[in-house]
Motif scaffolding. Structure first.
Motif, short mmCIF file in Angstrom:
data_model
loop_
_atom_site.label_atom_id
_atom_site.label_comp_id
_atom_site.label_asym_id
_atom_site.label_seq_id
_atom_site.Cartn_x
_atom_site.Cartn_y
_atom_site.Cartn_z
N LYS A 191 -8.10 24.02 -8.54
CA LYS A 191 -9.20 24.39 -7.93
C LYS A 191 -9.99 23.37 -6.89
O LYS A 191 -9.55 22.35 -7.32
CB LYS A 191 -10.33 24.73 -9.25
N LEU A 234 -18.10 29.34 -11.19
CA LEU A 234 -17.66 29.21 -10.00
C LEU A 234 -16.33 28.50 -10.00
O LEU A 234 -15.79 27.97 -10.89
CB LEU A 234 -18.50 28.23 -9.30
N ASP A 235 -15.35 29.03 -9.19
CA ASP A 235 -13.84 28.65 -9.31
C ASP A 235 -13.64 27.55 -8.58
O ASP A 235 -12.89 27.16 -7.64
CB ASP A 235 -13.09 29.95 -8.66
N CYS A 236 -14.33 26.28 -9.27
CA CYS A 236 -14.21 24.94 -8.74
C CYS A 236 -14.27 24.04 -9.69
O CYS A 236 -15.00 24.37 -10.80
CB CYS A 236 -15.10 24.78 -7.44
N ILE A 257 -26.34 27.07 -6.76
CA ILE A 257 -25.19 27.73 -7.03
C ILE A 257 -24.19 28.04 -5.68
O ILE A 257 -23.17 27.87 -5.58
CB ILE A 257 -25.27 28.95 -7.53
N THR A 258 -25.10 28.56 -4.87
CA THR A 258 -24.33 29.17 -3.47
C THR A 258 -24.03 28.07 -2.65
O THR A 258 -23.00 28.06 -1.81
CB THR A 258 -25.39 30.09 -2.69
N GLN A 274 -20.64 26.92 -3.93
CA GLN A 274 -19.80 28.03 -3.75
C GLN A 274 -19.42 28.09 -2.13
O GLN A 274 -17.99 28.04 -1.77
CB GLN A 274 -20.41 29.54 -3.77
N SER A 333 -16.92 25.02 -1.65
CA SER A 333 -15.56 25.36 -2.19
C SER A 333 -14.93 26.35 -1.58
O SER A 333 -13.47 26.57 -1.71
CB SER A 333 -15.74 25.73 -3.64
N LEU A 334 -15.46 26.94 -0.60
CA LEU A 334 -14.57 28.06 0.25
C LEU A 334 -13.35 27.56 0.89
O LEU A 334 -13.45 26.47 1.64
CB LEU A 334 -15.53 28.64 1.44
N SER A 383 -26.06 34.94 2.51
CA SER A 383 -25.56 35.20 0.99
C SER A 383 -26.45 36.41 0.61
O SER A 383 -27.65 36.51 0.57
CB SER A 383 -25.99 34.08 0.20
#
Length: 343
Positions: A5, A46-48, A134-135, A138, A141-142, A189
């Motif tokens: 991740k 989140l995927d991180c 949060i965003t 995100q 982490s893109l 977003s």
């Protein structure tokens, strides 16, 4: 920890986003950022992987200065190889200045550095802190093909991602506190996170990251107004060790044509002071020579700031003065877009 991740480093400098309200006393106090995932458990979805670091003594952003910019840059440099992206939590009042400064200080940046903050503390019922944070994580982490999609310093606030050195704080009360008057949003977003890829900055990522720490703040800002006197302007130019002046002019770079004004600027330019012309207008660009009232500035060698923001104009001047380049190179370099800060 799952190393597949993306790894994101949260850097807390201070500001409202890191405060929590004591509901008995109503007093705001800072919370320990090591417990961030407890305060915002949604981050775990989140995927991180997220790690945090904080200034030893977090500051109100009104106290921000170049010394702290260097401190932020050093944290990023030290952690650059170990992380895929960085989120800087910062008070909103001077966030555009810091984001602009870091954009110049971090040359050949190939990873995202996302600034964010909030108008209300993280513990308030109606807070904007959670969504902004949060965003921002995100966004940082893109990735595509295991490489970051964003490769620049940016600022995220109230559903919009901006290029950091294109922003200015517009409102002290609304959640939509920032604007980017002369450049499109990098991402929006909504139900989906839409990245406007054609507006992203594409650095020369073949070159290693360079961190520039020499900033020279021997500069001044003069905002023209009808009736400004010679003595006021003269007093600014008589400041010891003055090296550059940001001149906020009218409209497309226009100013008074009074001989005393033009002569004073010419005298100071001849003495080695750089004078940069930027517009007072929220949007638009300086076009010296377009109107008769700016022809004089062009003739005496005033530098065109084009459509740069005040925040970027100031920090770009600090950065270039710190590079100790020649007078001729300063003008030509300033009028070039270095990090996408001007069109």
């Amino acid at each position: 920890m799952n190393q597949s991740k993306p790894k994101i480093l949260l850097i807390y400098t201070g500001g409202t986003i890191g405060m929590i309200r004591d509901f008995k006393s109503g007093v705001l106090k800072a919370f320990d950022f090591k417990t961030l995932l407890d305060k915002i458990p949604e981050l775990q979805l989140l995927d991180c992987n997220i790690e945090t670091v904080s200034f030893k003594e977090p500051i109100d952003s009104s106290n921000m200065n170049p010394r702290y910019w260097v401190q932020i840059a050093e944290v990023i440099k030290k952690s650059y190889d170990a992380f895929d992206g960085f989120v800087v939590l910062h008070g909103s009042d001077t966030m555009s200045y810091t984001a602009s400064a870091l954009s110049f200080m971090l040359e050949n940046l190939a990873k995202p550095v996302v600034f964010t903050g909030s108008q209300l503390p993280i513990g308030d019922l109606r807070t904007d802190a959670k969504e902004n944070l949060i965003t921002s994580v995100q966004v940082a982490s893109l990735q595509k093909d295991n490489k970051p999609i964003i490769k620049e310093v940016c600022l995220y606030f109230e559903y919009k991602l901006y290029r950091g050195n294109r922003t200015t704080k517009m409102n002290a009360e609304h959640f939509e506190a920032f604007a980017s008057p002369n450049y499109n949003e990098l991402a929006i977003s909504g139900v989906h996170l839409k990245v406007n890829k054609k507006y992203l900055f594409n650095p020369d990522i073949e070159k290693p990251l360079q961190v520039h720490k020499n900033l020279d703040n021997n500069i001044a800002l003069i905002k023209l107004f009808p009736g400004i006197t010679k003595s006021v302007i003269q007093s600014v130019f008589e400041t010891s060790d003055l090296k550059a002046v940001i001149l906020e002019t009218y409209g497309a770079g226009n100013c008074t044509t009074e001989p005393w004004f033009i002569n004073l600027l010419e005298e100071r330019i001849s003495g080695g002071v750089h004078i940069i012309n930027i517009t007072q207008c929220l949007g638009g660009s300086v076009m010296m020579g377009h109107y008769e009232t700016s022809i004089g500035l062009k003739k005496i060698g005033v530098i065109s700031g084009k459509d740069i923001t005040t925040e970027a104009a100031i920090t770009k001047a600090m950065y270039l003065l710190g590079q100790n380049i020649s007078k001729e190179n300063f003008k030509s370099t300033y009028e070039m877009s270095l990090r996408g800060e001007m069109t």
